[in-house]
Design a protein around this motif. Structure first.
Motif, PDB file in Angstrom:
ATOM      1  N   UNK A 199       0.850  -1.191   0.000  1.00  0.00           N
ATOM      2  CA  UNK A 199       0.000   0.000   0.000  1.00  0.00           C
ATOM      3  C   UNK A 199       0.886   1.243   0.000  1.00  0.00           C
ATOM      4  N   UNK A 200       0.678   2.106  -0.989  1.00  0.00           N
ATOM      5  CA  UNK A 200       1.434   3.358  -1.094  1.00  0.00           C
ATOM      6  C   UNK A 200       0.647   4.539  -0.548  1.00  0.00           C
ATOM      7  N   UNK A 201      -0.617   4.621  -0.909  1.00  0.00           N
ATOM      8  CA  UNK A 201      -1.453   5.762  -0.498  1.00  0.00           C
ATOM      9  C   UNK A 201      -2.843   5.250  -0.166  1.00  0.00           C
ATOM     10  N   UNK A 202      -3.413   5.789   0.894  1.00  0.00           N
ATOM     11  CA  UNK A 202      -4.773   5.430   1.299  1.00  0.00           C
ATOM     12  C   UNK A 202      -5.636   6.683   1.207  1.00  0.00           C
ATOM     13  N   UNK A 203      -6.639   6.634   0.363  1.00  0.00           N
ATOM     14  CA  UNK A 203      -7.574   7.738   0.176  1.00  0.00           C
ATOM     15  C   UNK A 203      -8.986   7.230   0.496  1.00  0.00           C
ATOM     16  N   UNK A 204      -9.919   8.139   0.760  1.00  0.00           N
ATOM     17  CA  UNK A 204     -11.288   7.693   1.091  1.00  0.00           C
ATOM     18  C   UNK A 204     -11.946   6.881  -0.014  1.00  0.00           C
ATOM     19  N   UNK A 205     -11.661   7.195  -1.281  1.00  0.00           N
ATOM     20  CA  UNK A 205     -12.336   6.520  -2.387  1.00  0.00           C
ATOM     21  C   UNK A 205     -11.483   5.468  -3.081  1.00  0.00           C
TER      22      UNK A 205
END
Length: 541
Positions: A144-150
């Motif tokens: 996982x590199x980036x966690x965004x809401x969508x």
């Protein structure tokens, strides 16, 4: 003008190593960028331009065609002017004139930069597409590199993939640096954003987990026929095997549930129902609605491809499931519209569902019988059409051994030619002791013809004699008689007789009396292991 550009060369090497591009791709991008930049500089979009890079030196040439009468001096040049540049010039040739690219204006430089960026991005997309286009529906490990809401950006090796909110398992939480197993669902090179899309909610993800944990599925011994899933809640799997000695459900569950438990842990507690696949839609729906037990499955005349499942009144809610989950998964798995009703409702409506279900089952069995008969007929036709290579054993190109022991001294040789089937029979019936007994008996017969003898003949010797008589076969052809005669001349029967002369049993009168009494007792013994009634039919006459 010639100029060495070390900074451009080092920049090109940096692009090759960082972006994992080949030198040819980078050079091609630079050439196209400089060509468009020069056309922008001279403001002639259709000008003939040639760009070369040799030993770190960039060459840009403005090309013009040699003509008799010049109409456009930016595209054409007269023959007289062309000969000043190249003495061998002739009409129709292209004359190259090198230009100084260091004099490009700002607009041309910006254009060149943008062209290089675009070409490098296109090359990267092509490389990523070629790398992952054949890996659709495969499971890979990502970070996982980036966690965004969508969405969540996952690094899967050579590129960053996107996992949308709809493709995530409900209830899971992700954090940067987390290692995740994901399935590649889509790869494209036309979009501006991520080229690769991954998922953990697709049924293919469960299939790949089972292939990893269950060797029989990976090897193809057990087949997953269908999967229906509601991510994070429940999953139904129909399995099947052609090997009757393997339990497909037990193999998927594993010893003490170890295999399926590993998959449940990966899915963070998602419940998994495993049942056996059936070609009969009625049996399949009954299995799919587990843990409830269906009584009958009948067609629904009001709905196209619809079915009515009859269940006991006490199990109606169990068959439907919480918020209709169980019935919904059964519909997804079977691809049929299902209406679940209790037996009390069907009786009130006056529908004889048991008779309809029985007729439906008989129709299915008749259909399967026709299919089996058709396949059998096809197989017979294939066998009939297949040419037979050997029609007669006599003309078969086999090499036989000619070594077979003799039965008599005068008429038969020591060795004889037999078929392969006769050899197999002899190997089973004769052993070394039987051969020795047969030769010893032949010797005794020879002596008996000279002088009468009161020697005792054992039961074993009688059996050996009977076996010898059965094995003795007449010579079928003249050719075989000649072969037998040649073989007889090659062997000295006297040597064979001398070898077994010492094996002849010698009994005293008392020993003969004891042996005879013992044989009488053995003949009167009733063998309990033999079913004598089985052989009664042979003695009725």
């Amino acid at each position: 003008m010639k100029q060495k550009v070390d900074t451009i060369a080092s920049a090109l090497l940096g692009i090759e190593s960082d972006r994992q591009l080949t030198p040819e791709i980078v050079e091609e991008a630079l050439k196209e960028a400089l060509t468009k930049a020069y056309r922008k500089h001279i403001e002639i979009p259709d000008a003939y331009v040639k760009t070369e890079i040799k030993d770190g030196i960039i060459h840009i040439y403005h090309q013009r065609v040699v003509v008799e009468e010049v109409e456009d001096d930016e595209l054409e040049i007269s023959l007289k002017e062309a000969k000043k540049i190249n003495k061998d010039a002739k009409l129709g040739d292209m004359i190259d004139e090198e230009v100084d690219y260091t004099q490009f204006d700002r607009a041309a430089v910006v254009l060149a930069k943008n062209v290089i960026k675009q070409k490098i991005r296109e090359a990267e997309k092509q490389i990523v597409y070629e790398e992952y286009c054949d890996k659709v529906d495969e499971m890979v490990m990502g970070t996982v590199e980036t966690v965004e809401p969508k969405f969540v950006i996952v690094n899967i090796g050579k590129t960053l993939a996107m996992m949308k909110k709809s493709q995530q398992i409900a209830g899971e939480t992700y954090y940067e640096g987390q290692n995740l197993l994901v399935v590649i669902t889509e790869v494209n090179k036309e979009t501006k954003g991520a080229q690769v899309l991954v998922s953990r909610a697709t049924p293919v993800f469960v299939r790949r987990l089972f292939e990893r944990e269950v060797p029989e599925i990976y090897q193809g011994i057990i087949e997953i026929k269908a999967i229906a899933r509601e991510p994070g809640e429940r999953c139904k799997i129909a399995v099947y095997t052609h090997n009757e000695n393997i339990d497909p459900i037990g193999a998927c569950i594993g010893p003490r549930g170890s295999r399926v438990q590993m998959i449940i842990n990966e899915l963070h507690g998602e419940k998994i129902d495993i049942f056996e696949w059936s070609d009969n839609i009625a049996d399949l729906i009954k299995n799919a609605l587990s843990p409830s037990e269906a009584i009958a499955v009948i067609p629904n005349e009001n709905v196209k491809d619809g079915l009515i499942v009859v269940v006991p009144e006490s199990q109606l809610s169990l068959a439907i499931g919480k918020r209709g989950k169980n019935a919904r998964l059964a519909v997804k798995l079977t691809n049929r519209k299902i209406d679940i009703k209790s037996d009390a409702e069907m009786e009130e409506a006056g529908i004889d569902y048991m008779a309809i279900s029985k007729a439906m089952q008989e129709e299915y069995e008749a259909k399967k019988a026709k299919e089996r008969a058709y396949k059998q007929q096809q197989r017979i036709e294939e066998l009939n059409q297949t040419p037979t290579e050997i029609e007669n054993v006599d003309v078969a190109d086999f090499t036989y051994d000619d070594d077979v022991l003799l039965d008599t001294e005068e008429d038969m040789p020591l060795q004889n030619t037999t078929t392969l089937f006769e050899k197999e029979q002899e190997k089973k019936e004769l052993d070394e002791m039987e051969e020795a007994a047969r030769i010893a008996k032949a010797k005794r017969k020879e002596k008996a013809s000279i002088a009468p003898s009161t020697e005792y003949t054992s039961k074993f010797e009688n059996f050996a004699d009977a076996s010898s008589k059965q094995e003795t076969a007449p010579v079928k052809s003249k050719k075989k008689q000649e072969e037998v005669k040649e073989t007889t001349d090659k062997h000295d029967l006297s040597e064979v007789k001398q070898q077994f002369e010492q094996m002849k049993p010698i009994y005293s009168e008392e020993e003969l009396a004891e042996i005879e009494a013992q044989q009488m007792e053995e003949e009167n013994v009733w063998d309990e292991d033999v079913d004598y009634e089985e052989f009664d039919e042979y003695y009725d006459d």
